[in-house]
Scaffold this active site. Structure first.
Site, PDB file in Angstrom:
ATOM      1  N   ARG A  33      -0.200   6.784   7.327  1.00 16.05           N
ATOM      2  CA  ARG A  33      -0.043   6.856   5.871  1.00 16.05           C
ATOM      3  C   ARG A  33      -0.596   8.178   5.338  1.00 16.05           C
ATOM      4  O   ARG A  33      -0.190   8.659   4.292  1.00 16.05           O
ATOM      5  CB  ARG A  33      -0.798   5.715   5.182  1.00 16.05           C
ATOM      6  CG  ARG A  33      -0.259   4.328   5.484  1.00 16.05           C
ATOM      7  CD  ARG A  33      -0.911   3.320   4.535  1.00 16.05           C
ATOM      8  NE  ARG A  33      -0.750   1.950   4.963  1.00 16.05           N
ATOM      9  CZ  ARG A  33       0.304   1.182   4.689  1.00 16.05           C
ATOM     10  NH1 ARG A  33       1.313   1.673   4.003  1.00 16.05           N
ATOM     11  NH2 ARG A  33       0.354  -0.063   5.094  1.00 16.05           N
TER      12      ARG A  33
ATOM     13  N   PHE B 233      13.343   4.760  11.239  1.00  7.58           N
ATOM     14  CA  PHE B 233      12.022   4.315  10.796  1.00  7.58           C
ATOM     15  C   PHE B 233      11.121   5.531  10.642  1.00  7.58           C
ATOM     16  O   PHE B 233      10.859   6.258  11.595  1.00  7.58           O
ATOM     17  CB  PHE B 233      11.409   3.302  11.770  1.00  7.58           C
ATOM     18  CG  PHE B 233      10.212   2.619  11.174  1.00  7.58           C
ATOM     19  CD1 PHE B 233      10.381   1.536  10.318  1.00  7.58           C
ATOM     20  CD2 PHE B 233       8.928   3.087  11.433  1.00  7.58           C
ATOM     21  CE1 PHE B 233       9.278   0.923   9.724  1.00  7.58           C
ATOM     22  CE2 PHE B 233       7.823   2.470  10.847  1.00  7.58           C
ATOM     23  CZ  PHE B 233       8.006   1.389   9.994  1.00  7.58           C
TER      24      PHE B 233
ATOM     25  N   LYS C 271      17.161   3.789   1.422  1.00  6.76           N
ATOM     26  CA  LYS C 271      17.954   3.624   2.651  1.00  6.76           C
ATOM     27  C   LYS C 271      19.094   2.666   2.345  1.00  6.76           C
ATOM     28  O   LYS C 271      19.040   1.492   2.719  1.00  6.76           O
ATOM     29  CB  LYS C 271      17.082   2.955   3.723  1.00  6.76           C
ATOM     30  CG  LYS C 271      16.330   3.852   4.661  1.00  6.76           C
ATOM     31  CD  LYS C 271      15.700   2.965   5.745  1.00  6.76           C
ATOM     32  CE  LYS C 271      14.612   3.666   6.497  1.00  6.76           C
ATOM     33  NZ  LYS C 271      13.857   2.748   7.378  1.00  6.76           N
TER      34      LYS C 271
ATOM     35  N   ASP D 158      14.467  -0.464   1.272  1.00  2.22           N
ATOM     36  CA  ASP D 158      15.129  -0.660   2.552  1.00  2.22           C
ATOM     37  C   ASP D 158      16.105  -1.831   2.406  1.00  2.22           C
ATOM     38  O   ASP D 158      17.169  -1.661   1.821  1.00  2.22           O
ATOM     39  CB  ASP D 158      14.029  -0.904   3.597  1.00  2.22           C
ATOM     40  CG  ASP D 158      14.522  -0.964   5.024  1.00  2.22           C
ATOM     41  OD1 ASP D 158      15.530  -0.341   5.331  1.00  2.22           O
ATOM     42  OD2 ASP D 158      13.875  -1.647   5.847  1.00  2.22           O
TER      43      ASP D 158
ATOM     44  N   GLU E 285       7.900   2.434  -5.813  1.00  5.36           N
ATOM     45  CA  GLU E 285       7.933   2.036  -4.399  1.00  5.36           C
ATOM     46  C   GLU E 285       8.008   3.265  -3.509  1.00  5.36           C
ATOM     47  O   GLU E 285       8.481   4.318  -3.933  1.00  5.36           O
ATOM     48  CB  GLU E 285       9.170   1.162  -4.130  1.00  5.36           C
ATOM     49  CG  GLU E 285       8.862  -0.310  -3.926  1.00  5.36           C
ATOM     50  CD  GLU E 285       8.194  -0.645  -2.591  1.00  5.36           C
ATOM     51  OE1 GLU E 285       7.419   0.166  -2.042  1.00  5.36           O
ATOM     52  OE2 GLU E 285       8.439  -1.747  -2.099  1.00  5.36           O
ATOM     53  N   ASP E 286       7.545   3.117  -2.297  1.00  2.98           N
ATOM     54  CA  ASP E 286       7.698   4.206  -1.330  1.00  2.98           C
ATOM     55  C   ASP E 286       9.128   4.262  -0.811  1.00  2.98           C
ATOM     56  O   ASP E 286       9.755   5.313  -0.785  1.00  2.98           O
ATOM     57  CB  ASP E 286       6.693   4.047  -0.168  1.00  2.98           C
ATOM     58  CG  ASP E 286       6.710   2.652   0.480  1.00  2.98           C
ATOM     59  OD1 ASP E 286       7.407   1.743  -0.032  1.00  2.98           O
ATOM     60  OD2 ASP E 286       6.023   2.466   1.489  1.00  2.98           O
TER      61      ASP E 286
ATOM     62  N   LYS F 142       0.818  -1.201   0.000  1.00  2.02           N
ATOM     63  CA  LYS F 142       0.000   0.000   0.000  1.00  2.02           C
ATOM     64  C   LYS F 142       0.853   1.252   0.000  1.00  2.02           C
ATOM     65  O   LYS F 142       0.396   2.321  -0.358  1.00  2.02           O
ATOM     66  CB  LYS F 142      -0.880   0.036   1.261  1.00  2.02           C
ATOM     67  CG  LYS F 142      -1.842  -1.105   1.393  1.00  2.02           C
ATOM     68  CD  LYS F 142      -2.575  -0.955   2.769  1.00  2.02           C
ATOM     69  CE  LYS F 142      -2.982  -2.280   3.302  1.00  2.02           C
ATOM     70  NZ  LYS F 142      -3.384  -2.205   4.709  1.00  2.02           N
ATOM     71  N   GLY F 143       2.096   1.115   0.450  1.00  5.27           N
ATOM     72  CA  GLY F 143       2.931   2.283   0.749  1.00  5.27           C
ATOM     73  C   GLY F 143       3.087   3.309  -0.358  1.00  5.27           C
ATOM     74  O   GLY F 143       3.272   4.490  -0.082  1.00  5.27           O
TER      75      GLY F 143
HETATM   76  P1  IMP Z   1      12.420  -4.009   2.000  1.00  6.73           P
HETATM   77  O1  IMP Z   1      11.990  -5.310   1.410  1.00  6.73           O
HETATM   78  O2  IMP Z   1      13.156  -4.203   3.299  1.00  6.73           O
HETATM   79  O3  IMP Z   1      13.202  -3.130   1.040  1.00  6.73           O
HETATM   80  O4  IMP Z   1      11.092  -3.296   2.480  1.00  6.73           O
HETATM   81  C1  IMP Z   1      10.451  -2.329   1.772  1.00  6.73           C
HETATM   82  C2  IMP Z   1       9.116  -2.065   2.424  1.00  6.73           C
HETATM   83  O5  IMP Z   1       9.247  -2.001   3.846  1.00  6.73           O
HETATM   84  C3  IMP Z   1       8.571  -0.717   2.021  1.00  6.73           C
HETATM   85  O6  IMP Z   1       7.750  -0.822   0.893  1.00  6.73           O
HETATM   86  C4  IMP Z   1       7.813  -0.288   3.258  1.00  6.73           C
HETATM   87  O7  IMP Z   1       6.488  -0.753   3.210  1.00  6.73           O
HETATM   88  C5  IMP Z   1       8.534  -0.950   4.400  1.00  6.73           C
HETATM   89  N1  IMP Z   1       9.457  -0.034   5.102  1.00  6.73           N
HETATM   90  C6  IMP Z   1      10.808  -0.041   5.058  1.00  6.73           C
HETATM   91  N2  IMP Z   1      11.345   0.935   5.800  1.00  6.73           N
HETATM   92  C7  IMP Z   1      10.295   1.624   6.309  1.00  6.73           C
HETATM   93  C8  IMP Z   1      10.184   2.798   7.146  1.00  6.73           C
HETATM   94  O8  IMP Z   1      11.163   3.449   7.574  1.00  6.73           O
HETATM   95  N3  IMP Z   1       8.919   3.189   7.455  1.00  6.73           N
HETATM   96  C9  IMP Z   1       7.806   2.546   7.013  1.00  6.73           C
HETATM   97  N4  IMP Z   1       7.866   1.456   6.213  1.00  6.73           N
HETATM   98  C10 IMP Z   1       9.091   1.005   5.871  1.00  6.73           C
HETATM   99 MG    MG Z   2       4.701  -0.963   5.132  1.00  5.42          MG
END
Ligand code: IMP
Ligand code: MG
Length: 179
Positions: free
Chosen positions: A165, A152, A131, A103, A99-100, A43-44
């Site tokens: 959100r 975070f 990040k 990470d 993507e939002d 949803k992000g």
């Molecule tokens: P990844 O698979 O670890 O890259 O995760 C990406 C997803 O984790 C993003 O689409 C977000 O939904 C969530 N996410 C990662 N870091 C944050 C944060 O700092 N705040 C809120 N959601 C996050």
């Molecule tokens: Mg999330």
């Protein structure tokens, strides 16, 4: 009044809109006449997607995917599952994944290879926030709004336990909210 839960603003509404405008111009230039399929990861990405697509001034189509990789906490579980698949056939299409935040990269590297298996003409990644300090998967975004600190953050589509959100900017929560 949800602002009371925010300790510090990282990216203001003005900063976000200014940068998104630039990203839109860049994508417009790169995709003219390519009719890209813009795929938002729910949803992000929903807020970013809405603002970004309105800054793209060429023909394009939109679709969404929903995946889950996080529980209600603040770090990844490592497992990715698809909850909503694409509703278009992407073979031969120019795909841009929106993507939002990138990470660990686990979610996007899974999604990217999932879409690659369907033989798109090209595939690029556009993330509002990156990040890099926390990267675990081998993935590099093609368009990045901002490099963000290893904290975070919430707002502008990003949640903590599904909340925040709807904040129009991006910030950090007060530590007692996580307690
Ligand atoms: P990844 O698979 O670890 O890259 O995760 C990406 C997803 O984790 C993003 O689409 C977000 O939904 C969530 N996410 C990662 N870091 C944050 C944060 O700092 N705040 C809120 N959601 C996050
Ligand atoms: Mg999330």
């Amino acid at each position: 009044m949800i602002e009371k839960d925010i300790e510090r603003v990282f990216f203001s509404e003005e900063e976000l809109q200014k940068r998104i405008c630039q990203l839109g111009e860049q994508i417009t230039a790169d995709y003219e006449d390519k009719n890209p399929l813009i795929v938002g990861v729910l949803k992000g990405s929903f807020v970013f997607m809405a603002d970004l697509t309105r800054r793209i001034n060429t023909y394009c189509e939109v679709d969404f995917m929903a995946v889950s990789s996080y529980g209600n906490g603040t770090s990844t579980t490592g497992a990715v599952s698809i909850r909503k698949d694409l509703s278009y056939d992407v073979e031969g299409r120019h795909v841009i994944i929106i993507e939002d935040i990138l990470d660990s990269g686990v979610t996007l590297s899974y999604l990217k290879s999932y879409i690659e298996n369907r033989r798109p003409a090209s595939i690029k990644i556009c993330t509002l926030l990156d990040k890099p300090a926390r990267r675990r998967a081998n993935i590099t975004p093609d368009y990045v709004g901002f490099i963000c600190p290893d904290a975070f953050i919430v707002g502008y589509g990003l949640d903590y336990a599904e909340r925040y959100r709807n904040l129009p900017y991006i910030g950090v929560l007060k530590p007692e909210i996580y307690a």
